[in-house]
Design a protein around this motif. Sequence first.
Motif, PDB file in Angstrom:
ATOM      1  N   VAL A  31      17.824  16.785   8.965  1.00  0.00           N
ATOM      2  CA  VAL A  31      18.312  16.348  10.272  1.00  0.00           C
ATOM      3  C   VAL A  31      17.145  16.302  11.259  1.00  0.00           C
ATOM      4  O   VAL A  31      16.138  16.990  11.086  1.00  0.00           O
ATOM      5  N   ILE A  32      17.311  15.472  12.264  1.00  0.00           N
ATOM      6  CA  ILE A  32      16.364  15.413  13.378  1.00  0.00           C
ATOM      7  C   ILE A  32      17.097  15.971  14.597  1.00  0.00           C
ATOM      8  O   ILE A  32      18.188  15.510  14.929  1.00  0.00           O
ATOM      9  N   VAL A  33      16.510  16.981  15.206  1.00  0.00           N
ATOM     10  CA  VAL A  33      17.045  17.515  16.453  1.00  0.00           C
ATOM     11  C   VAL A  33      16.286  16.820  17.577  1.00  0.00           C
ATOM     12  O   VAL A  33      15.073  16.990  17.727  1.00  0.00           O
TER      13      VAL A  33
ATOM     14  N   THR B  24       9.818  23.540   6.120  1.00  0.00           N
ATOM     15  CA  THR B  24      11.190  23.052   6.300  1.00  0.00           C
ATOM     16  C   THR B  24      11.550  22.720   7.748  1.00  0.00           C
ATOM     17  O   THR B  24      12.541  22.038   7.992  1.00  0.00           O
ATOM     18  N   VAL B  25      10.758  23.214   8.693  1.00  0.00           N
ATOM     19  CA  VAL B  25      10.990  22.907  10.112  1.00  0.00           C
ATOM     20  C   VAL B  25       9.674  22.404  10.693  1.00  0.00           C
ATOM     21  O   VAL B  25       8.641  23.070  10.573  1.00  0.00           O
ATOM     22  N   GLN B  26       9.735  21.223  11.300  1.00  0.00           N
ATOM     23  CA  GLN B  26       8.509  20.621  11.824  1.00  0.00           C
ATOM     24  C   GLN B  26       8.751  20.020  13.200  1.00  0.00           C
ATOM     25  O   GLN B  26       9.673  19.232  13.405  1.00  0.00           O
ATOM     26  N   HIS B  27       7.902  20.420  14.146  1.00  0.00           N
ATOM     27  CA  HIS B  27       7.916  19.873  15.511  1.00  0.00           C
ATOM     28  C   HIS B  27       7.133  18.565  15.464  1.00  0.00           C
ATOM     29  O   HIS B  27       6.029  18.511  14.946  1.00  0.00           O
TER      30      HIS B  27
ATOM     31  N   ALA C  86      18.355  21.294   3.391  1.00  0.00           N
ATOM     32  CA  ALA C  86      18.542  21.551   1.962  1.00  0.00           C
ATOM     33  C   ALA C  86      17.498  22.510   1.410  1.00  0.00           C
ATOM     34  O   ALA C  86      17.721  23.143   0.373  1.00  0.00           O
ATOM     35  N   SER C  87      16.359  22.622   2.087  1.00  0.00           N
ATOM     36  CA  SER C  87      15.262  23.443   1.564  1.00  0.00           C
ATOM     37  C   SER C  87      14.976  24.703   2.371  1.00  0.00           C
ATOM     38  O   SER C  87      14.087  25.470   2.000  1.00  0.00           O
ATOM     39  N   VAL C  88      15.679  24.903   3.489  1.00  0.00           N
ATOM     40  CA  VAL C  88      15.450  26.113   4.286  1.00  0.00           C
ATOM     41  C   VAL C  88      15.757  27.328   3.408  1.00  0.00           C
ATOM     42  O   VAL C  88      16.852  27.423   2.855  1.00  0.00           O
ATOM     43  N   PRO C  89      14.791  28.243   3.218  1.00  0.00           N
ATOM     44  CA  PRO C  89      15.033  29.410   2.364  1.00  0.00           C
ATOM     45  C   PRO C  89      16.283  30.169   2.795  1.00  0.00           C
ATOM     46  O   PRO C  89      16.600  30.262   3.977  1.00  0.00           O
TER      47      PRO C  89
END
Length: 197
Positions: free
Chosen positions: A23-25, A80-83, A104-107
């Motif tokens: 997803v894109i926040v 898994t999280v990128q700004h 899907a890949s967040v630990p």
Amino acid sequence: MSVSLQKGQKVSLSKDNAGLAKVIVGLGWDEAKPAKRGFFAPKPQPVDCDASAIMLTNGKLASPREDVVYFNNLKHKTGTVQHMGDNLTGAGEGDDEQIMIDLASVPQQYDKIVVVVTIYQAVQRKQHFGMIENAFIRIMDARNNTELCKYNLSENYDNMTAMIFGEIYRNNGEWKFNAVGQATTDPGLGELVNRFI
């Protein structure tokens, strides 16, 4: 079809979106029109809002150095999280800053990702969220940029210098979004992050 949310409303992201992985926040805001000022008054500095993602384990921040993704740490160690980059003025249409999350890949250890916005040097510049209008957070399916939900922040936030916009969290094997909209007087990201330790 996008769902328009109210403060405190929760919505499932994965339930009606089969195969949703990333997803894109998107976060956006505009600077409110400044009050009329004298001819010789200095031009005010633009309000520089900064979006950040705080990754929590059992509802707490385990490592402030590693688990906060922001303009000085653009990618989480897990990838898994990128700004997607810092916007210094909030000018322009659409999202001002975006954070990509690979759900899907967040630990498994991370059960919540809190999305916050702070004002850079708010105290020194005498700036607050009352100087901002049209603020929103929205979640999009990264496969096709389809908007899943959007929350418009519409309250009066005079003298508030930080904001918890929303949180993405796991619940019984599915990802959900909670529209928080909680303003604080924390002077910066460091102080806001301490709330989650």
